[in-house]
Design an enzyme around this catalytic site. Structure first.
Site, PDB file in Angstrom:
ATOM      1  N   VAL A 141       0.851  -1.177   0.000  1.00  0.00           N
ATOM      2  CA  VAL A 141       0.000   0.000   0.000  1.00  0.00           C
ATOM      3  C   VAL A 141       0.894   1.237   0.000  1.00  0.00           C
ATOM      4  O   VAL A 141       1.868   1.322   0.754  1.00  0.00           O
ATOM      5  CB  VAL A 141      -0.944   0.010   1.221  1.00  0.00           C
ATOM      6  CG1 VAL A 141      -1.659   1.349   1.343  1.00  0.00           C
ATOM      7  CG2 VAL A 141      -1.965  -1.120   1.100  1.00  0.00           C
ATOM      8  N   LYS A 142       0.563   2.179  -0.879  1.00  0.00           N
ATOM      9  CA  LYS A 142       1.355   3.399  -1.009  1.00  0.00           C
ATOM     10  C   LYS A 142       0.819   4.477  -0.072  1.00  0.00           C
ATOM     11  O   LYS A 142      -0.369   4.810  -0.093  1.00  0.00           O
ATOM     12  CB  LYS A 142       1.320   3.905  -2.453  1.00  0.00           C
ATOM     13  CG  LYS A 142       1.974   2.963  -3.443  1.00  0.00           C
ATOM     14  CD  LYS A 142       1.820   3.414  -4.877  1.00  0.00           C
ATOM     15  CE  LYS A 142       2.848   4.459  -5.251  1.00  0.00           C
ATOM     16  NZ  LYS A 142       2.836   4.709  -6.720  1.00  0.00           N
ATOM     17  N   ILE A 143       1.710   5.012   0.741  1.00  0.00           N
ATOM     18  CA  ILE A 143       1.405   6.115   1.643  1.00  0.00           C
ATOM     19  C   ILE A 143       2.283   7.298   1.243  1.00  0.00           C
ATOM     20  O   ILE A 143       3.510   7.154   1.157  1.00  0.00           O
ATOM     21  CB  ILE A 143       1.677   5.727   3.107  1.00  0.00           C
ATOM     22  CG1 ILE A 143       0.698   4.641   3.564  1.00  0.00           C
ATOM     23  CG2 ILE A 143       1.601   6.944   4.022  1.00  0.00           C
ATOM     24  CD1 ILE A 143       0.934   4.153   4.984  1.00  0.00           C
TER      25      ILE A 143
END
Length: 369
Positions: A141-143
């Protein structure tokens, strides 16, 4: 040598993983994504702009979207269903790489709602929800690497989740991203039964955008000294970032975590297609090759590097020259902290704009289906 495969050689000879920077439904249904994987690509990244182009410019999603619209859910919920379907399929394609690399590669990245970039608690909740909804061992997941994104990064790592920290534009912020990763691992390691080797993370520097903005400022300053620095800032920053990486992942603190099976958080070079036609189209691949790194490539750059890229370890070569470029930029009046702040604002805004425009387009499409 007709059978030479530079993309595979990047990893086999130099320790750099090439990931595809794109995803669309046709890649999956046509089998093209399998062919790309078998050609040496070891993972995939996506972002709101990629999904806007994929969904808005194609009818491939219409049947699923029409079915989704029969329920009482919102357009935004339907958007995430479309995205989740593609990410599930891409994870399945790259699971083979994930298994064969013992979890080093084979990751597929999806980004949280860009509207949460400055909302730490919202980002944390959204990242956790995406991990639980998609539930693939090779999902990242990209934050966004905003100041507000640091605490969610730490928390997700502490929960044993794989995270791609995106939209990094400065060396100072990069150091904070690494610190968030290390602190997360240390918290996870408090559980004697925790398997730290299952946690993977990358820190994504956006490369070409740095040169685009710095070059604009250099041209505004004018003069031979300033103009001679055009096209040098992005690579210099990448090389200096690699030095930060080497320093952070060495010494007693890191060795204690590595002894528990922890993996380094690899630097990832994003936005590596050149925006200035005067620069070589493989510039941001050629100059940043080295061990424990990732380069995300759009198809055009992937094809260009396969055709005429230069395979050589360069990411830790010319470091003194990179430091000299950094000092020279300051001397002529380019404030790299200001550049980073502006690029972060623009990056967040660009992804939010893509997300909003796609939701508007889906609302219009809903009326016609």
């Amino acid at each position: 040598m007709a059978d030479r495969n530079p993309i595979a050689e990047l990893y086999d000879e130099y320790g750099q993983s090439a990931w595809l920077d794109n995803l669309k439904r046709d890649y999956i249904t046509s089998g093209q994504l399998v062919a790309i994987r078998d050609g040496g690509v070891r993972g995939l990244t996506s972002n709101p702009s990629i999904f806007q182009k994929a969904i808005q410019d194609s009818s491939d999603y219409d049947a699923q979207f029409a079915q989704l619209r029969r329920s009482s859910r919102s357009i935004v919920e339907d958007y995430w269903s479309l995205v989740t379907t593609d990410i599930h399929s891409a994870c399945d394609v790259f699971s083979k790489v994930h298994d064969h690399s013992d979890g080093v590669d084979g990751y597929v990245s999806v980004e949280v709602d860009p509207g949460l970039a400055h909302d730490g608690p919202g980002t944390e909740a959204a990242a956790r929800a995406l991990h639980e909804r998609i539930d693939r061992r090779n999902l990242m997941v990209k934050i966004p690497g905003t100041e507000e994104g640091l605490a969610p990064v730490e928390q997700m790592i502490a929960e044993g989740r794989c995270i791609n920290v995106t939209l990094i534009f400065s060396l100072d912020r990069y150091s904070k991203v690494i610190e968030a990763y290390l602190r997360g691992l240390e918290r996870l390691a408090e559980d004697p039964g925790a398997d730290l080797s299952r946690v993977a993370s990358v820190a994504s520097f956006f490369i070409s955008r740095v040169d685009s903005e710095v070059d604009r400022r250099l041209e505004a300053i004018g003069g031979d000294e300033a103009l001679a620095l055009r096209g040098s800032a992005a690579v210099a920053q990448g090389k200096l970032a690699y030095q930060v990486f080497l320093a952070a992942f060495s010494g007693p603190r890191w060795e204690a975590l590595a002894g528990r099976g922890a993996r380094v958080q690899r630097p990832l070079w994003a936005s590596t297609s050149t925006k200035n036609a005067a620069y070589p189209d493989t510039l941001y691949v050629d100059e940043l090759i080295g061990p424990d790194t990732v380069n995300t490539l759009p198809e055009s750059t992937l094809e260009a590097f396969t055709d005429h890229g230069t395979l050589a370890r360069r990411v830790d070569a010319g470091v003194d020259e990179a430091r000299a470029v950094w000092a020279a930029l300051a001397d002529v009046g380019v404030d790299m902290d200001e550049v980073a702040a502006q690029l972060e604002r623009e990056g967040v805004s660009s992804f939010q704009k893509s997300f909003d425009e796609l939701i508007t387009a889906l609302e219009a499409k809903s009326d016609t289906l």
